[in-house]
Design an enzyme around this catalytic site. Structure first.
Site, PDB file in Angstrom:
ATOM      1  N   ASN A   9       0.834   0.396  -1.627  1.00 50.98           N
ATOM      2  CA  ASN A   9      -0.209  -0.184  -2.464  1.00 50.98           C
ATOM      3  C   ASN A   9      -0.052   0.430  -3.849  1.00 50.98           C
ATOM      4  OD1 ASN A   9      -2.508  -1.045  -3.721  1.00 50.98           O
ATOM      5  ND2 ASN A   9      -3.935   0.133  -2.443  1.00 50.98           N
ATOM      6  N   TRP A  10       0.542  -0.316  -4.742  1.00 54.01           N
ATOM      7  CA  TRP A  10       0.803   0.220  -6.090  1.00 54.01           C
ATOM      8  C   TRP A  10      -0.450   0.267  -6.952  1.00 54.01           C
ATOM      9  CZ3 TRP A  10       5.926  -2.760  -7.677  1.00 54.01           C
ATOM     10  CH2 TRP A  10       6.991  -2.215  -6.953  1.00 54.01           C
ATOM     11  N   LYS A  11      -1.516  -0.345  -6.505  1.00 55.16           N
ATOM     12  CA  LYS A  11      -2.758  -0.432  -7.298  1.00 55.16           C
ATOM     13  C   LYS A  11      -2.429  -1.011  -8.684  1.00 55.16           C
ATOM     14  CE  LYS A  11      -4.611   3.047  -4.336  1.00 55.16           C
ATOM     15  NZ  LYS A  11      -5.532   4.120  -4.070  1.00 55.16           N
ATOM     16  N   HIS A  95      -9.942  -3.532   0.346  1.00 61.28           N
ATOM     17  CA  HIS A  95      -9.626  -2.136   0.024  1.00 61.28           C
ATOM     18  C   HIS A  95     -10.902  -1.453  -0.479  1.00 61.28           C
ATOM     19  CE1 HIS A  95      -8.046   1.362  -2.045  1.00 61.28           C
ATOM     20  NE2 HIS A  95      -6.986   1.249  -1.260  1.00 61.28           N
ATOM     21  N   GLU A  97     -11.483   0.435  -2.859  1.00 69.40           N
ATOM     22  CA  GLU A  97     -11.699   0.341  -4.315  1.00 69.40           C
ATOM     23  C   GLU A  97     -12.291  -1.016  -4.677  1.00 69.40           C
ATOM     24  OE1 GLU A  97      -7.764   1.599  -5.525  1.00 69.40           O
ATOM     25  OE2 GLU A  97      -8.230   3.585  -4.740  1.00 69.40           O
ATOM     26  N   GLU A 165      -8.642   3.681   6.390  1.00 70.81           N
ATOM     27  CA  GLU A 165      -8.501   4.552   5.232  1.00 70.81           C
ATOM     28  C   GLU A 165      -9.827   5.256   4.953  1.00 70.81           C
ATOM     29  OE1 GLU A 165      -5.118   3.169   2.485  1.00 70.81           O
ATOM     30  OE2 GLU A 165      -6.860   1.991   1.975  1.00 70.81           O
ATOM     31  N   GLY A 171      -6.501   9.079  -2.469  1.00 70.09           N
ATOM     32  CA  GLY A 171      -6.208   9.582  -3.812  1.00 70.09           C
ATOM     33  C   GLY A 171      -6.746  10.979  -4.082  1.00 70.09           C
ATOM     34  N   SER A 211      -3.862   9.571   1.129  1.00 68.56           N
ATOM     35  CA  SER A 211      -3.053  10.754   0.791  1.00 68.56           C
ATOM     36  C   SER A 211      -1.871  10.992   1.729  1.00 68.56           C
ATOM     37  CB  SER A 211      -3.932  12.001   0.717  1.00 68.56           C
ATOM     38  OG  SER A 211      -4.880  11.860  -0.327  1.00 68.56           O
ATOM     39  N   GLY A 232      -0.661   4.862  -1.264  1.00 70.72           N
ATOM     40  CA  GLY A 232      -0.923   4.621  -2.680  1.00 70.72           C
ATOM     41  C   GLY A 232      -0.003   5.483  -3.530  1.00 70.72           C
ATOM     42  N   GLY A 233      -0.506   6.640  -3.938  1.00 74.80           N
ATOM     43  CA  GLY A 233       0.202   7.526  -4.870  1.00 74.80           C
ATOM     44  C   GLY A 233       1.671   7.754  -4.530  1.00 74.80           C
TER      45      GLY A 233
END
Ligand code: PGA
Length: 255
Positions: A9-11, A95, A97, A165, A171, A211, A232-233
């Site tokens: 997930n590159w956001k 998601h 977010e 999640e 994150g 994470s 993500g990150g």
């Protein structure tokens, strides 16, 4: 080897040029013997570049969100129909977010899920509790509500992926322990057995996200009810995401 799906997930990161460069490098480094299933979720403006770079590969890709109508006066939204026409195979839905920053509700999620399924795409439905809810002992109740409502309009027998999640782990660098994650995953699997039967429950991917990094992936991979990761990150760099996507191969070699 157990079934394993690793999703990036590159956001709101990367543009079309970086997308093409990243994917070219990723494909060139992916071992031919790879048995992993991989998916990329990119911002909408990167999807044509993604389609071009991944054409002919077995890698899944899609958007991070879509609307629940095929077309119309919905300024700023992405049409699932056009995503399908572009060649997207999957779409992230719900998601945290989106839920927290853009007020997306379970009702919205359920409409997106059913339209994606009608269009033969696979919704990857994200669920998870806040730290406060966990501390109040409400994790199961919150996750059950999200799953039940998200699937309330689901097309019978159409597939979906769940991504557990925990919001406090996204994150933050604070990954859930393998034990904490497996406890929820096992419970989700049990719920799926009751909902869709043992065979379909076994075949449904339930990913862990929050994470995930190369340093903690083997412990999580080891959990019987974790079928992969939503990252993500650590998906932003080719090397770290590749190492996560190959967790199954590394694990097979070391055992
Ligand atoms: P993270 O994000 O890996 O950076 O914690 C995961 C996600 O939001 O899907």
């Amino acid at each position: 080897m157990k079934k394993f799906l690793c999703a990036a997930n590159w956001k709101m990161n990367k543009g079309p040029t970086e997308t093409a460069e990243y994917l070219t490098k990723f494909l060139s480094l992916l071992p031919k013997s790879s048995q992993s299933q991989v998916a990329f979720f990119a911002p909408g403006y990167n999807l044509p570049a993604m389609q071009k770079a991944l054409q002919g590969s077995s890698i899944f890709w899609g958007a991070q969100n879509c609307y629940f109508e095929r077309s119309g006066a919905y300024t700023g939204e992405l049409s699932p129909l056009v995503l399908q026409q572009l060649g997207a195979t999957h779409c992230l839905v719900g998601h945290s977010e989106r839920r927290q920053l853009f007020y997306e509700t379970d009702e919205d999620v359920s409409k997106k899920v059913s339209l994606l399924q009608e269009l033969h795409m696979v919704p990857m439905i994200c669920v998870g509790e806040t730290l406060e809810q966990r501390n109040q002992g409400k994790t199961h109740q919150v996750v059950l509500n999200q799953i039940t409502q998200s699937l309330s309009r689901a097309v019978p027998e159409a597939s979906f992926v769940l991504a557990y999640e925990p919001i406090w782990a996204i994150g933050t660098g604070q990954v859930a322990t393998a034990q904490q994650a497996e406890e929820v995953h096992q419970w989700i699997r049990q719920h799926l057995v009751e909902r869709i039967g043992p065979e379909a429950a076994k075949n449904t991917y339930v990913l862990y996200g929050g994470s995930v990094k190369p340093e903690n992936s083997s412990e999580l991979y080891n959990c019987p009810n974790i079928d992969g990761f939503l990252v993500g990150g650590a998906s932003l760099e080719v090397e770290s995401f590749l190492s996560l996507a190959e967790t199954n191969l590394a694990f097979a070699k070391s055992h």
